[in-house]
Design a protein around this motif. Structure first.
Motif, short mmCIF file in Angstrom:
data_model
loop_
_atom_site.label_atom_id
_atom_site.label_comp_id
_atom_site.label_asym_id
_atom_site.label_seq_id
_atom_site.Cartn_x
_atom_site.Cartn_y
_atom_site.Cartn_z
N SER A 112 20.85 36.21 40.37
CA SER A 112 22.12 36.73 40.88
C SER A 112 23.26 35.76 40.58
O SER A 112 24.36 36.17 40.22
CB SER A 112 22.02 36.99 42.38
OG SER A 112 22.00 35.79 43.13
N ASN A 123 26.28 35.63 46.92
CA ASN A 123 25.78 36.91 46.41
C ASN A 123 24.85 37.61 47.40
O ASN A 123 24.22 38.61 47.03
CB ASN A 123 25.00 36.71 45.11
CG ASN A 123 25.89 36.34 43.96
OD1 ASN A 123 26.98 36.87 43.82
ND2 ASN A 123 25.46 35.41 43.13
N MET A 142 23.81 42.46 46.85
CA MET A 142 24.85 41.75 46.12
C MET A 142 26.18 42.49 46.28
O MET A 142 26.29 43.66 45.91
CB MET A 142 24.46 41.65 44.65
CG MET A 142 25.35 40.78 43.81
SD MET A 142 24.58 40.51 42.19
CE MET A 142 25.92 39.73 41.31
#
Length: 798
Positions: A112, A123, A142
């Protein structure tokens, strides 16, 4: 920035199905573009004008971003390691090696951070998808405010594609019910070909093309996913070059190698025969010597000691050494073979004349090497995931199968520690460089002139996104798809390309995973001492009770000299800085308890509260997280079938496969229920008579013994409410059916749960519907707590 029935007799046996609402999708309209033509009353007096399409900046490079899996800093040849990686070597000769580059110590968080240029907690990905909790930095969703660089490039005139591993879909959103906004096609990638989750069987992967599940060719005995993935990447690059040669592309290539299971073609494994007979202790010494010779580490670098709970190589007898050496040969073959496939992609780019202006970023590993293989290593990872010990004699007898279609293997922790030379610790441990230091090579012939150079500036995976955007010449937008964006938290690395001695612009970076934490600032690192090693079962102390260490990494490359007692003021300064950064980036609250995070009730669910499920033929690839939970309870599976005059065979329902699971099917016309306990034990209950032509109701009644987890069961098969077979399953798996296989109706995807048939073994009669009814859990609160504790101790899902 602009954007582009009626249930009949089966219902009487099992009950009615329960419906649940579909999940809504967010749809954002693309704003209209201005018209610059002229409109009059008649077309002949008017001037047409098409809106101008977005084009990438002049000279924008193609981008090939590569991220391998579970590869330590010291595994590969350009970084002094024992595994020859010709493609990484080739790129290192043409570009730059970075020896001070860091990840997050675990898979989903690193990935991420790579995509967005923000820290993993920013995130909401402070842990892997399977452990998401409801806190802002850990909920695994996210946010739209952390848009990906792929979305920016797509809207800036790039074609974008993602191949291989995606471990960034929230656990409860990984089924075909979606939602899909956090799948690759929702994150800026126009095309996806790969798998969802942590593990992939190279011989039989659970593939998706975009959001559609597809099957590899089951009749191709030479099929191998790394090769298939490279074939798809090459084909798409060639297609784009043919159709739109002036349009740049982004290819994100993320093989599941070298995460377990370690699979490789037999001829590649043979190349490494005898190369690891010296063992992990001697290999660490050899590796450090090579690293110094290559200039990858300073000459003053010290080799940190092997932890006492990793046995010395010389403490083993000859059979153990033989097996363990073979496990490392398989790992080396897997990684070297994956690197070879990447080389084929580079060859295709060169054939098209695109090498000069292609930016290649090759990150060797999303964290340190994995120490999740236990001190003995594993023939079948699903055994340890269910606390089923493997007999070493059986592993020895099947040693030659390691890496093949019949194994789901992992090497011992001693090799993982060696792959992280010269550092302490391994994957999962974010406090030390053994968990977070990874090799990085960047090649861009049109821009990088110091070919073969080494760069030692401190950098982190959040720096990749801003590096790419600066290389393209596109700023990070303040608003993306109508959503205000968090500032990018990484620092572009392009300043290092022309100046090996430039001071690092990434001056401060926190690290945290399961409360193991550290803070880097201007050449110093303060880090907590991990209270429990990943390969040792045990409870962690309160997060406030962790001991702290201090290192001057500007002079101490390997974190070998702890200065905590000598520099208390410096330690306190960095500890205070950690808490400032933790509050800033949603790291709080700290939580070292994997036990609570394994409680699925923490997360949304498609199955919570349901005890009756209805399925139909062809409904396959239903992941375990969104399927009925069959473990530690009674259940019934029933099917309305119609048998043709010639008889019928095939799968009615199955979950899991060759390495763990169960199946209900007809074999030679007879009903069979097969229970596969991690390949260690197998139990079959089968009727003796073929089903006669016509309509029938087939029911498998799984009556759990109760009295705790993983207990036995009595299985009764009924046809038209008449018992036709009964038998025992002496023991059941308590924690997990599979890491990559699924619930399938009417056929079997992946691998067969029984060696009595070959996949897909589709039911060739008429399968009208399958109903499943779960019995109430017979577990006490302490049993449930034991499940959570065991899963946490076994690192399930890592």
């Amino acid at each position: 920035m602009n954007t582009k029935p009626r249930l009949g007799s089966l219902s009487l046996a099992l009950g009615a199905a329960v419906a649940f609402p579909a999940l809504a999708q967010e749809v954002l309209p693309r704003p209209a573009q201005p018209f610059h033509g002229h409109i009059s009353r008649k077309a002949k007096d008017s001037t047409a004008d098409f809106p101008k399409e977005v084009a990438a900046p002049n000279g924008a490079p193609n981008i090939l971003l590569i991220l391998t899996d579970d590869v330590g800093f010291a595994a590969t040849s350009p970084f002094g390691g024992p595994v020859p990686t010709a493609t990484l070597d080739r790129l290192a000769r043409e570009g730059l090696r970075f020896n001070n580059f860091h990840t997050t110590a675990l898979c989903s968080p690193t990935r991420s951070a790579l995509l967005s240029g923000r820290n993993h907690h920013s995130n909401a990905t402070g842990v892997i998808m399977e452990l998401g909790s409801g806190y802002p930095g850990y909920n695994s969703l996210m946010p739209k405010s952390c848009g990906t660089f792929a979305e920016v490039l797509k809207q800036s005139g790039y074609n974008t594609a993602w191949y291989g591993k995606n471990h960034n879909v929230p656990d409860w959103q990984s089924s075909q019910a979606g939602p899909f906004d956090l799948w690759p096609t929702g994150l800026g990638f126009e095309y996806f070909y790969g798998f969802i989750g942590g593990d992939a069987n190279q011989w039989a992967p659970a593939l998706f093309e975009n959001t559609k599940p597809i099957e590899p060719p089951h009749d191709d005995k030479d099929y191998f996913f790394d090769r298939d993935m490279a074939d798809h990447a090459i084909a798409r690059i060639r297609l784009l070059n043919s159709v739109a040669p002036d349009k740049p592309w982004l290819q994100y290539y993320a093989p599941g190698t070298a995460h377990a299971p370690h699979h490789a073609p037999k001829e590649w494994i043979a190349k490494f025969k005898g190369q690891f007979d010296q063992g992990w202790d001697k290999l660490r010494e050899q590796t450090l010597a090579r690293q110094k010779q290559l200039g990858i580490v300073p000459q003053s670098t010290k080799l940190t000691p092997r932890p006492a709970n990793i046995p010395a190589w010389d403490s083993f007898d000859a059979p153990h050494k033989k097996v363990f050496a073979r496990m490392m040969e398989v790992y080396a073959a897997a990684l070297s073979h994956a690197d070879y496939q990447i080389g084929r992609i580079l060859d295709a780019i060169e054939e098209l004349g695109e090498t000069e202006n292609t930016l290649v970023i090759y990150i060797m590993g999303d964290n340190g090497a994995s120490a999740e293989g236990t001190p003995q290593g594993l023939l079948n990872e699903m055994a340890i995931m269910n606390n089923i010990p493997e007999d070493f004699g059986q592993i020895l007898a099947r040693m030659d199968e390691l890496g093949s279609v019949t194994t789901y293997n992992h090497y011992p922790v001693g090799w993982a520690h060696a792959m992280d030379t010269p550092f302490q610790w391994t994957k999962q441990i974010a406090s030390h460089f053994g968990g977070t230091r990874n090799g990085l090579v960047i090649s861009w012939p049109a821009r990088i002139k110091d070919k073969g150079g080494i760069r030692s500036q401190f950098h982190h995976v959040i720096d990749i996104a801003p590096t790419i955007l600066e290389a393209v010449g596109v700023p990070s937008p303040s608003v993306l798809n109508g959503v205000p964006q968090k500032p990018v938290e990484g620092t572009s690395m392009i300043y290092t390309f022309d100046d090996a001695n430039a001071p690092s612009k990434h001056r401060t970076q926190y690290f945290e995973m399961f409360a193991n934490r550290a803070i880097y600032n201007d050449g110093w690192v303060a880090a907590t001492t991990p209270p429990v090693a990943p390969w040792v079962m045990g409870q962690s102390p309160d997060v406030d009770d962790y001991q702290w260490e201090l290192y001057n990494v500007a002079d101490d490359f390997s974190q070998a000299v702890n200065l905590a007692d000598k520099e208390p003021a410096k330690l306190r300064e960095l500890q205070d800085l950690f808490w400032i950064e933790a509050a800033k980036y949603d790291v709080l609250p700290l939580d070292n308890s994997k036990v609570e995070r394994f409680d699925v009730s923490l997360r949304p669910s498609l199955t919570r509260g349901r005890t009756v499920f209805t399925y139909y033929a062809g409904q396959t690839r239903i992941p375990e997280g969104t399927a009925p939970d069959f473990k530690n309870k009674s259940f019934k599976i029933g099917a309305d079938v119609a048998i043709p005059a010639a008889g019928a065979d095939g799968v009615i329902a199955t979950q899991g496969g060759r390495f763990n699971g169960w199946g209900l099917y007809l074999l030679r016309g007879q009903p069979v229920f097969h229970y596969n306990l991690a390949g260690v034990q197998r139990f079959s209950v089968a009727g003796k008579a073929k089903l006669a032509p016509g309509k029938h109701v087939v029911v498998a009644d799984f009556e759990y013994d109760g009295g705790g987890i993983g207990k036995g069961a009595t299985v009764t098969i009924r046809v038209d409410d008449q018992p036709v077979a009964q038998g025992r399953v002496d023991r059941t798996y308590p924690f997990r059916a599979s890491l990559d296989e699924t619930l399938d109706i009417g056929e079997d995807t992946g691998t067969p749960v029984s060696e009595d048939y070959h996949v897909p073994f589709r039911f060739n009669g008429e399968l009208n519907r399958v109903l499943i009814r779960l019995g109430e859990s017979q577990l006490s609160a302490e049993d449930e707590a034991q499940i959570r504790r065991a899963k946490a101790a076994l690192n399930l899902g890592q």
